[in-house]
Motif scaffolding. Structure first.
Motif, PDB file in Angstrom:
ATOM      1  N   ASN A 149       0.843  -1.188   0.000  1.00 37.06           N
ATOM      2  CA  ASN A 149       0.000   0.000   0.000  1.00 37.06           C
ATOM      3  C   ASN A 149       0.881   1.241   0.000  1.00 37.06           C
ATOM      4  OD1 ASN A 149      -2.815  -1.148   0.427  1.00 37.06           O
ATOM      5  ND2 ASN A 149      -1.724  -2.065   2.151  1.00 37.06           N
ATOM      6  N   PRO A 150       0.428   2.337  -0.614  1.00 33.01           N
ATOM      7  CA  PRO A 150       1.249   3.553  -0.641  1.00 33.01           C
ATOM      8  C   PRO A 150       1.574   4.016   0.777  1.00 33.01           C
ATOM      9  CG  PRO A 150      -0.605   3.740  -2.161  1.00 33.01           C
ATOM     10  CD  PRO A 150      -0.831   2.493  -1.361  1.00 33.01           C
ATOM     11  N   PRO A 151       2.835   4.254   1.075  1.00 33.92           N
ATOM     12  CA  PRO A 151       3.204   4.704   2.431  1.00 33.92           C
ATOM     13  C   PRO A 151       2.822   6.168   2.632  1.00 33.92           C
ATOM     14  CG  PRO A 151       5.128   4.692   1.022  1.00 33.92           C
ATOM     15  CD  PRO A 151       4.007   4.116   0.205  1.00 33.92           C
ATOM     16  N   PRO A 152       2.713   6.605   3.888  1.00 28.40           N
ATOM     17  CA  PRO A 152       2.375   8.012   4.148  1.00 28.40           C
ATOM     18  C   PRO A 152       3.548   8.923   3.809  1.00 28.40           C
ATOM     19  CG  PRO A 152       2.906   6.880   6.197  1.00 28.40           C
ATOM     20  CD  PRO A 152       2.880   5.823   5.118  1.00 28.40           C
ATOM     21  N   THR A 153       3.239  10.176   3.547  1.00 27.80           N
ATOM     22  CA  THR A 153       4.313  11.153   3.348  1.00 27.80           C
ATOM     23  C   THR A 153       5.051  11.311   4.667  1.00 27.80           C
ATOM     24  OG1 THR A 153       2.733  12.908   3.885  1.00 27.80           O
ATOM     25  CG2 THR A 153       3.072  12.437   1.558  1.00 27.80           C
ATOM     26  N   PRO A 154       6.342  11.673   4.660  1.00 29.11           N
ATOM     27  CA  PRO A 154       7.130  12.125   3.525  1.00 29.11           C
ATOM     28  C   PRO A 154       7.907  11.009   2.827  1.00 29.11           C
ATOM     29  CG  PRO A 154       8.364  12.468   5.518  1.00 29.11           C
ATOM     30  CD  PRO A 154       7.084  11.808   5.930  1.00 29.11           C
ATOM     31  N   VAL A 155       7.396   9.802   2.844  1.00 27.62           N
ATOM     32  CA  VAL A 155       8.114   8.669   2.277  1.00 27.62           C
ATOM     33  C   VAL A 155       7.854   8.589   0.766  1.00 27.62           C
ATOM     34  CG1 VAL A 155       8.375   6.172   2.318  1.00 27.62           C
ATOM     35  CG2 VAL A 155       7.963   7.418   4.439  1.00 27.62           C
ATOM     36  N   THR A 156       8.915   8.393   0.010  1.00 31.24           N
ATOM     37  CA  THR A 156       8.805   8.201  -1.430  1.00 31.24           C
ATOM     38  C   THR A 156       8.781   6.710  -1.731  1.00 31.24           C
ATOM     39  OG1 THR A 156      10.001  10.260  -1.859  1.00 31.24           O
ATOM     40  CG2 THR A 156       9.901   8.667  -3.656  1.00 31.24           C
ATOM     41  N   SER A 157       7.920   6.285  -2.653  1.00 34.39           N
ATOM     42  CA  SER A 157       7.826   4.867  -2.985  1.00 34.39           C
ATOM     43  C   SER A 157       8.018   4.646  -4.477  1.00 34.39           C
ATOM     44  CB  SER A 157       6.472   4.287  -2.544  1.00 34.39           C
ATOM     45  OG  SER A 157       5.401   4.972  -3.174  1.00 34.39           O
ATOM     46  N   ILE A 158       8.557   3.473  -4.794  1.00 37.58           N
ATOM     47  CA  ILE A 158       8.783   3.051  -6.180  1.00 37.58           C
ATOM     48  C   ILE A 158       7.926   1.814  -6.433  1.00 37.58           C
ATOM     49  CG2 ILE A 158      10.513   2.478  -7.921  1.00 37.58           C
ATOM     50  CD1 ILE A 158      11.072   5.127  -6.507  1.00 37.58           C
ATOM     51  N   GLY A 159       7.119   1.826  -7.464  1.00 36.66           N
ATOM     52  CA  GLY A 159       6.261   0.688  -7.754  1.00 36.66           C
ATOM     53  C   GLY A 159       6.150   0.433  -9.244  1.00 36.66           C
ATOM     54  N   ALA A 160       5.122  -0.331  -9.624  1.00 33.73           N
ATOM     55  CA  ALA A 160       4.907  -0.694 -11.024  1.00 33.73           C
ATOM     56  C   ALA A 160       3.461  -0.398 -11.404  1.00 33.73           C
ATOM     57  CB  ALA A 160       5.222  -2.170 -11.248  1.00 33.73           C
ATOM     58  N   THR A 161       3.188  -0.416 -12.700  1.00 33.38           N
ATOM     59  CA  THR A 161       1.838  -0.167 -13.207  1.00 33.38           C
ATOM     60  C   THR A 161       1.013  -1.449 -13.067  1.00 33.38           C
ATOM     61  OG1 THR A 161       2.653  -0.652 -15.443  1.00 33.38           O
ATOM     62  CG2 THR A 161       2.536   1.661 -14.790  1.00 33.38           C
ATOM     63  N   PHE A 163      -2.267  -2.025 -12.439  1.00 27.05           N
ATOM     64  CA  PHE A 163      -3.531  -2.104 -13.174  1.00 27.05           C
ATOM     65  C   PHE A 163      -3.282  -2.483 -14.632  1.00 27.05           C
ATOM     66  CE2 PHE A 163      -6.786  -0.265 -15.895  1.00 27.05           C
ATOM     67  CZ  PHE A 163      -7.976  -0.691 -15.302  1.00 27.05           C
ATOM     68  N   ALA A 164      -2.347  -1.788 -15.261  1.00 27.59           N
ATOM     69  CA  ALA A 164      -2.039  -2.068 -16.664  1.00 27.59           C
ATOM     70  C   ALA A 164      -1.514  -3.488 -16.831  1.00 27.59           C
ATOM     71  CB  ALA A 164      -1.016  -1.057 -17.190  1.00 27.59           C
ATOM     72  N   GLY A 165      -0.747  -3.956 -15.846  1.00 30.83           N
ATOM     73  CA  GLY A 165      -0.225  -5.320 -15.923  1.00 30.83           C
ATOM     74  C   GLY A 165      -1.326  -6.361 -15.863  1.00 30.83           C
ATOM     75  N   GLY A 166      -2.286  -6.190 -14.915  1.00 30.73           N
ATOM     76  CA  GLY A 166      -3.400  -7.119 -14.828  1.00 30.73           C
ATOM     77  C   GLY A 166      -4.256  -7.112 -16.073  1.00 30.73           C
ATOM     78  N   ILE A 319       6.504   6.782  -7.651  1.00 27.91           N
ATOM     79  CA  ILE A 319       7.002   6.601  -9.014  1.00 27.91           C
ATOM     80  C   ILE A 319       6.614   5.211  -9.503  1.00 27.91           C
ATOM     81  CG2 ILE A 319       9.068   6.553 -10.473  1.00 27.91           C
ATOM     82  CD1 ILE A 319      10.418   8.305  -8.266  1.00 27.91           C
ATOM     83  N   GLU A 320       5.913   5.142 -10.628  1.00 29.43           N
ATOM     84  CA  GLU A 320       5.500   3.859 -11.189  1.00 29.43           C
ATOM     85  C   GLU A 320       6.270   3.575 -12.476  1.00 29.43           C
ATOM     86  OE1 GLU A 320       1.289   3.521 -11.742  1.00 29.43           O
ATOM     87  OE2 GLU A 320       0.946   3.058  -9.631  1.00 29.43           O
ATOM     88  N   LEU A 321       6.867   2.397 -12.543  1.00 33.27           N
ATOM     89  CA  LEU A 321       7.586   1.960 -13.729  1.00 33.27           C
ATOM     90  C   LEU A 321       6.692   1.017 -14.533  1.00 33.27           C
ATOM     91  CD1 LEU A 321      11.106   1.280 -12.179  1.00 33.27           C
ATOM     92  CD2 LEU A 321      10.137   3.425 -13.027  1.00 33.27           C
ATOM     93  N   ALA A 322       6.829   1.052 -15.841  1.00 29.21           N
ATOM     94  CA  ALA A 322       5.930   0.315 -16.723  1.00 29.21           C
ATOM     95  C   ALA A 322       6.151  -1.195 -16.645  1.00 29.21           C
ATOM     96  CB  ALA A 322       6.110   0.786 -18.162  1.00 29.21           C
TER      97      ALA A 322
END
Length: 334
Positions: A149-161, A163-166, A319-322
């Motif tokens: 799940n997206p962490p609270p600010t001020p934490v930056t997170s890196i993830g993937a797309t 929805f598009a993947g599913g 930040i979401e990577l494809a």
């Protein structure tokens, strides 16, 4: 008269040269992996702006990557990317593996800063609020890789797309002619899993194909979870002809349960997974899967951590990577 010009810093020199802080650092440290024209520009700006290297007893700056839980193919890919980016930036990366409750507290966080840590990267499903708060008070920026799940600010997170993947996984099965397509998901309350399953439902709805009763199940992302969920799914009538599994381990568990029941993959059951670690190509048959850019996540996390440590402004806190569908042998036309 007192000179009112502000003291030059790595950041100001980098901004003037139009390069990264890491590049200026490489020039100062005599690294060879900088283009000659860039090196000459940076060196001239260092002199022009009066940059002074101050002697310091502080330990060399480094970034820590803390990995929670057992190491596996998934985490190994991310670690590789982080270490590669650290090598390119000339910044040591310390990798620690935490099992159980993560360390926390102000004394722990201050100890990290005193030992030379300049930022912390967390590879964990759910970052500890207490740990994040302690690191923030110690002046250490935090970057989280692929949390559930997206962490609270001020934490930056890196993830993937996700929805598009599913969606792409399900569209692939639809294009092969399958209509009885099931979905085996991860934790029901995880935003990343929900996004993957929403992508599945969106593709089915767009194609006008109904989701049959019992065809959508959630458990966890790990192999034992996949075994339990697969057993229930393969008891459903009519039997699905294809399944989108929301993780690679779920997909591998499903393939094992299917074979135990005399079903052939992909002749009787097509399977598409999600992750694409090196194991996906080693299965029999090789697994069709949605590729998460795991190694790239490590690279982006390290670069983002260095930017935060240098006081730079980050354009986005998430930040979401494809993702990308990789077709192999576990999916076949209906």
């Amino acid at each position: 008269m007192q000179n009112s010009r502000k003291r030059a810093t790595l950041a100001t020199v980098a901004a003037s040269a139009g390069v990264s802080v890491a590049t200026v650092s490489k020039v100062l440290n005599g690294r060879s992996d900088v283009a000659p024209i860039t090196r000459e520009l940076v060196q001239s700006l260092l002199v022009e702006q009066g940059y002074v290297t101050r002697p310091s007893r502080r330990p060399p700056a480094m970034v820590e990557l803390q990995v929670s839980g057992e190491l596996c193919a998934y985490s190994t890919e991310i670690i590789k990317g982080t270490l590669e980016a650290g090598g390119e930036s000339g910044v040591p990366v310390v990798v620690t593996n935490v099992k159980g409750a993560p360390p926390a507290g102000d004394a722990w966080a201050r100890g990290l800063a005193a030992a030379g840590r300049r930022a912390m990267i967390l590879l964990t499903d759910e970052p500890s609020p207490r740990q994040v708060a302690a690191l923030t008070r110690a002046g250490l920026p935090v970057v989280v890789i692929n949390p559930l799940n997206p962490p609270p600010t001020p934490v930056t997170s890196i993830g993937a797309t996700n929805f598009a993947g599913g969606m792409s996984a399900t569209q692939h099965l639809l294009a092969l002619g399958h209509r009885r397509i099931a979905c085996l998901g991860g934790p029901a309350d995880a935003a990343s899993n929900q996004a993957r399953m929403h992508g599945y439902r969106a593709a089915m709805e767009a194609a006008g194909v109904p989701v049959l009763p019992g065809y959508v199940r959630t458990a966890g992302f790990c192999y034992p979870d996949g075994l339990r969920a697969s057993a229930g799914l393969l008891d459903v009538e009519p039997l699905p002809t294809a399944v989108f599994a929301a993780s690679e381990e779920i997909a591998l568990a499903l393939m094992w349960v299917a074979r135990e029941r005399g079903l052939r993959v992909p002749e009787d059951l097509s399977v598409v997974g999600f992750d694409d670690t090196e194991i996906a190509a080693m299965t029999s048959p090789p697994l069709t899967t949605v590729r998460q850019p795991l190694r790239e996540m490590g690279v982006v996390a390290l670069r983002t951590a260095l930017r935060l440590a240098a006081g730079e402004t980050i354009e986005s806190r998430h930040i979401e990577l494809a993702t990308e569908l990789v077709v192999r042998g576990s999916s076949l036309a209906a």
